[in-house]
Design an enzyme around this catalytic site. Structure first.
Site, PDB file in Angstrom:
ATOM      1  N   SER A 112      -9.710   2.208   2.994  1.00 39.40           N
ATOM      2  CA  SER A 112      -8.815   2.921   2.285  1.00 39.40           C
ATOM      3  C   SER A 112      -7.918   2.075   1.458  1.00 39.40           C
ATOM      4  CB  SER A 112      -7.965   3.818   2.886  1.00 39.40           C
ATOM      5  OG  SER A 112      -7.096   3.110   3.798  1.00 39.40           O
ATOM      6  N   LYS A 172       0.985  -1.309  -0.064  1.00 44.54           N
ATOM      7  CA  LYS A 172       0.103  -0.151  -0.045  1.00 44.54           C
ATOM      8  C   LYS A 172       0.880   1.202  -0.030  1.00 44.54           C
ATOM      9  CE  LYS A 172      -4.018   1.849   2.615  1.00 44.54           C
ATOM     10  NZ  LYS A 172      -4.779   1.598   3.792  1.00 44.54           N
ATOM     11  N   SER A 220      -9.792  -0.421   7.160  1.00 42.99           N
ATOM     12  CA  SER A 220      -9.222  -0.251   5.780  1.00 42.99           C
ATOM     13  C   SER A 220      -8.458  -1.380   5.223  1.00 42.99           C
ATOM     14  CB  SER A 220      -8.042   0.963   5.622  1.00 42.99           C
ATOM     15  OG  SER A 220      -8.710   2.102   5.744  1.00 42.99           O
TER      16      SER A 220
END
Lengths: 99, 496, 512
Positions: C155, C80, C179
């Site tokens: 997210s 990420k 997330s």
């Protein structure tokens, strides 16, 4: 609970150092008012006898030995600076004062 | 031009209240929250890690030695050490603060509620109440470039983050009241006493001129000691003892003038100017000073174990005030003599001289007499003279054994100061030893008596009045190397 | 020949160990897959072919030389973009960090490198991890491989979508309020938020320091456990890192894979279900409870009354901490610098102009909200009260874990929603995280695994929660349920039902 109007948003934006357009300010005032009304319930949930939890896992006394480690190479940090001069970060003129 | 009220006049009509915040840079090897070196050379930004540069993703870890130093300071200032305390974030935007918040202790300092007894030059002692001592980190350094070089005229600034993250302990007093006209002296003596403590504790080099110790002086005036506290100003970064005194005096005079004019003192920070001894208006405290403190989530609470605190307490060196009290007794000095010694910066030197074998009175005589005069004449500190406590002790030993007399001893000292070596070397090289062999001395005495038969006769008949003439002549003939007492004895023997 | 991108990480690792395939082949296969499908999916912000292949080649050479390698050596991974990677662009999905090249690696990245795992690239996310849909990425949204008109969650939608679309067998996510778990739920993948402190936060661009935790994303429970074993462990550079050594989570997953949960007490959290939860989500959840009972678990109901205040507390704590964490993005030392359109160019005004131009609307919204919650006069009512709610939630969990060894709930109230459906209604968006947030507030671990499809044909996530420092329970229970679900479905995982993505015709060319 207080409401958040455009003036309050403008004060907060100044404190948070964010330029907002007038449209953004109005929009945020509306959004934040709804959010603040929704989250305001927290003050009614817990009584005075409930302690605050700042860290989810209770740890104490995490200390480091006073031993020098690796520093960053100057070229690496300045390569990412918006502007640099003489091995230092160049920033626009500073009007305010140190706190 | 700012109008000022004469200091004595101001003090006669107003009661000054002081508050002093002292920041001391700790002498740790690394910074407060990361392992970047806390000591660095001239190269800017050479002592930074992702943490001290505030890069995204970096996290702080507390320096254990800095905590120990903070506890030492707290204990030395008679503070309580917190059972548990935390760091908080003080949020404000400024280019030399890399994270745009300073990690500091806010409502939970590591040490609180202490005091320090401060002795003024005349021996009067003031107790300064300490509110708190807390840990925090220093900011980087801005250099303003272009324009006039002052902040407001600068076109841009260069920022060096080497200093960012250096561990600081901030010591905050409670309002210091009841000082009256002595406010400037008390302020100075307090910071000076702190400086001595930092050095004794070994927590900082504590060099004012390098900014290791920085004082912010708060001052307010009120009509009478019973009146509520007046509005205060905070004069920032006053960085020499003399400046502290001057800044306090100036603010007393300035604020008195403001009050006399029927105006109110503005709560603001002020800057001290070394050249003029004046202060000028800085930043006005306002509602915008909303630092949004909250507990630092990246650091866990500190709960110094009591055993650790007691261990630190037990290992504290003797503090300056206690040491003075002990030495007064041990050395048999009067309070006044001791104060002079301390003020002259001779305490350590005398202690070392005594340790090297000299009697306390003799050590004081040398350092406060001949050597103080020399230092004064050459405009240097006593400690910077080319003479060691060992030298002084050796010199005194020469006197005590009778190998040199006072006059010769001063010549020996002259030689030592001139870099001719240790006292023994100077004695040898300059041939300064007292003539103690009676043979050569008797030859001189006989010759002298032969030259002055009238005087010899008078002495022989019991009139010792002119004895001095003979002794003086002998001393002259031996270039001072004779022991005057021995000369007297020998003259009497010869004429009896 | 086997499509290497369809293998689980554990299978791929086994084949690498046996010499059947090389890491360069496996890495190239995934880079090819990215080239073929990532145009529309947009799971990646930066692709890192050269370095990934170099790492792969190095691992292959070391393996050939007989070196003793890590279990996952040579297995490629996506990271990420909120995790800093030395010499590789890291933006956290924000314009304010456009092109920023960090001079250091996050601790978890150092661990990936030490294990010899090629990093394929950096995955898309809501800007600074603020969001539940990736619609708040400054670089355009990621699309759900199940339906390109729907959100992949957020997210960490990029990491979940990359794994779901077979662009990577494994990915790193971060979870501040869900997330990792919510994107896993809506993409039919597995995601784990470990106990706070289990994985170092050093090098994670902080959103909310007291809530953030990095964790694994994968297609199977065992794969997540294997990755957790790589990235977990004490880190002296993170003061909140757990000091004790962690057990092997892979072992726990393997133990659970027998499908036996005899004697395990499973608590259904009354407050995390019912009203507001889509019927298809509830049906899938109930079916999973039956599987757990069949596995020998005792299913009980528990109540956590303070959870009703969790969302409110979360939306005070997160913005407050974020407003301070994001202060460093000011155009002075790194990243974007924008000068004001008019007037004097001062540091103060450049900071404000930079932040005004560099932050997106959701980031501004939360910073302003956090600034408000922390400001003088409001602190006690907002931030202070929220911290107390946190205590109440911890107490609820403590009581619930007296009655049950693990707690379960649907991961998210709904399946993947359509783009634009909630982006203009912050409160509706925030409600997505209602079931995942309590774990972050309390610091406890949570896992989401796919429990099947809802009546809309989209995947549903099943959440397992365990007490702090008992992450192994997630893997044991998760793996047991996974085994039972697979058996019931005739051996095919939920992702087998996902439509095949259209691929660019000449994938090999596109990758080169």
């Amino acid at each position: 609970m207080s409401t958040i109007n455009a003036d309050e948003v403008a004060r907060l934006a100044a404190l948070a150092r964010i330029d907002l357009t007038p449209e953004e300010t109005d929009r945020l005032a509306g959004d934040l008012d709804v959010i603040v009304q929704s989250v305001a319930t927290v003050s009614e949930v817990a009584g005075d006898d409930v302690p605050a939890t700042s860290h989810p896992i209770p740890l104490t006394n995490v200390l480091r030995d006073d031993v020098v480690g690796q520093t960053l190479p100057l070229e690496d940090i300045l390569a990412q600076a918006p502007q640099a001069e003489d091995g230092q970060f160049a920033v626009p003129q500073i009007l305010g004062e140190e706190q | 031009m700012t109008t000022l009220v004469d200091y004595d006049d101001a003090i006669a009509r107003f009661d000054p209240v002081l508050g002093i915040e002292v920041h001391v840079e700790l002498g740790t090897a690394t910074k407060m929250f990361d392992d970047a070196p806390a000591h660095f050379g001239a190269q800017p930004n050479s002592a930074v890690t992702p943490v001290s540069l505030g890069l995204p993703g970096a996290l702080p870890v507390v320096n254990g030695t800095a905590v120990e130093y903070a506890i030492r300071i707290g204990l030395a200032l008679n503070c309580q050490i917190a059972e548990t305390c935390r760091f908080a974030r003080k949020n404000y935007f400024y280019p030399d603060v890399p994270k745009n918040f300073q990690t500091s202790q806010y409502d939970e300092p590591i040490a609180f509620e202490g005091y320090l007894d401060v002795e003024l030059e005349d021996g009067e002692v003031f107790r300064v109440e300490i509110e708190r001592a807390h840990m925090e980190e220093d900011a980087g350094k801005n250099t303003h470039v272009g324009g006039s070089g002052r902040i407001h005229g600068a076109e841009y600034s260069l920022v060096d983050y080497n200093r960012a993250g250096i561990p600081l302990v901030e010591i905050v007093t409670k309002p210091i009241t009841g000082v009256g006209a002595r406010a400037p002296e008390v302020a100075r003596a307090y910071v000076s006493a702190l400086r001595d403590i930092f050095r004794t504790l070994g927590v900082s080099e504590a060099r004012m001129e390098r900014g290791n110790v920085r004082a912010d002086v708060n001052l307010s005036l009120r009509a009478t000691p019973d009146a509520p506290l007046g509005t205060r100003t905070e004069t920032k970064n006053v960085n020499s003892f003399r400046s502290i005194e001057r800044a306090v005096r100036y603010e007393v005079s300035r604020q008195a003038a403001v009050l006399d004019a029927g105006q109110s003192v503005v709560q603001e920070t002020r800057h001290f100017h070394e050249d003029t001894g004046s202060t000028s208006s800085g930043r006005v405290k306002s509602d915008a000073d909303d630092y949004r403190y909250f507990p630092e989530p990246d650091l866990v609470p500190l709960a110094p174990p009591r055993e650790w605190v007691e261990e630190i307490r037990a290992s504290l060196p003797e503090l300056p005030a206690l040491r003075r009290r002990r030495l007064v007794t041990e050395w048999g000095y009067s309070e006044e003599e001791m104060r002079d010694v301390v003020n002259a910066g001779a305490l350590d030197l005398i202690e070392a001289t005594v340790a090297a074998g000299a009697a306390p009175a003799a050590a004081r005589k040398w350092w406060m007499g001949e050597l103080s005069r020399t230092a004064k004449t050459s405009g240097v500190e006593l400690a910077d003279l080319d003479v060691t406590p060992q030298h002084v002790a050796e010199l005194q030993a020469l006197v005590d054994s009778g190998r040199v007399n006072d006059k010769l001893a001063r010549q020996v000292l002259e030689g030592v100061l001139a870099g001719e070596g240790a006292p023994e070397d100077v004695v040898t090289a300059r041939g300064l030893e007292v003539v103690s062999d009676d043979g050569p001395l008797l030859e001189v005495i006989d010759a002298t008596l032969a030259e002055q038969p009238d005087i010899a006769e008078k002495i022989r008949s019991g009139n010792l009045g002119p004895m001095g003439v003979i002794i003086g002549a002998v001393m002259k003939a031996t270039r001072g190397q004779a022991d005057a007492g021995r000369v007297r004895e020998l003259v009497q023997e010869r004429l009896s | 020949m086997t499509d290497l991108t369809r293998l689980t990480a554990a299978d791929l690792a086994e084949r690498l160990r046996s010499g059947e395939v090389t890491s360069v082949e496996a890495t190239q296969a995934h880079l090819d897959r990215i080239a073929a499908v990532d145009g529309p999916v947009h799971a990646f912000l930066h692709i890192n072919s050269e370095e990934a292949l170099a790492t792969a080649a190095d691992v292959d050479a070391r393996r050939a030389a007989g070196e003793d390698l890590h279990e996952l050596a040579g297995v490629p991974i996506a990271v990420k973009d909120v995790v800093v990677t030395k010499d590789q662009v890291t933006t956290a999905g924000s314009k304010i960090l456009d092109g920023w090249i960090p001079p250091y690696d996050a601790t978890l990245v150092e661990k990936l490198r030490a294990a010899g795992m090629p990093i394929l690239g950096k995955t898309n996310m809501d800007e600074f991890a603020m969001g539940s849909s990736t619609e708040h990425s400054a670089y355009g949204p990621t699309r759900n491989p199940w339906d390109l008109d729907r959100i992949p969650g957020g997210s960490g939608g990029g990491s979940a979508a990359a794994v779901a679309a077979y662009e990577a067998p494994l990915a790193i996510g971060t979870d501040t309020g869900g997330s990792i778990r919510q994107p896993a739920a809506v993409t039919g993948t597995v995601g784990v938020k470990p106990t706070y402190g289990s994985v170092s936060r050093y090098g994670l661009i902080a959103l909310a320091s007291s809530l953030d935790q990095a964790g694994p994303c994968s297609r199977t429970v065992l794969d997540s456990a294997l990755l957790h074993d790589v990235i977990g462990g004490h880190d002296p550079r993170d003061s909140t890192s757990l000091p004790e050594p962690a057990p092997s989570y892979a072992d726990a997953a393997r133990a659970g894979a027998t499908g036996d949960l005899t004697g395990v007490r499973v608590g259904v959290v009354r407050e995390l279900g019912g009203e507001g939860y889509q019927p298809g989500v509830r049906a899938s959840f109930e079916a999973s409870l039956d599987h757990l009972r069949a596995a020998g678990a005792e299913v009980v109901e528990v109540s956590c009354p303070s959870f009703s205040a969790a969302l409110a507390a979360y939306y005070l704590i997160l913005p407050s901490e974020a407003s301070s964490n994001l202060a460093k993005f000011d155009g002075m030392r790194f990243g974007l610098r924008v000068e004001p359109a008019e007037g004097p160019v001062t540091a103060e005004r450049v900071m404000a102009a930079t932040r005004g131009a560099g932050f997106g609307p959701e980031v501004k919204r939360r910073i302003i909200l956090g600034t408000y919650a922390l400001s003088a006069g409001y602190y006690d009512a907002y931030y202070g009260s929220a911290q107390k709610v946190r205590t109440l939630i911890q107490r609820d969990f403590a009581a619930a874990f007296e009655a049950a060894d693990v707690l379960v709930s649907p991961t998210a109230p709904t399946t993947a929603f359509r783009f634009g459906e909630k982006v203009d209604d912050p409160m509706a968006m925030y409600l997505n995280d209602v079931a995942t947030i309590p774990a972050n507030l309390a610091g406890i671990p949570g896992l989401s695994l796919p429990s099947g499809l809802s009546d809309d044909g989209l995947p549903v996530g099943f959440q397992v929660l365990a007490p702090a420092r008992a992450d192994e329970r997630l893997y044991r229970v998760g793996a047991a349920l996974e085994t039972r679900l697979l058996a019931a479905a005739g051996g095919a995982g939920v992702l087998a039902d996902a439509p095949e993505l259209e691929t660019l015709t000449d994938t090999t060319e596109a990758a080169r």
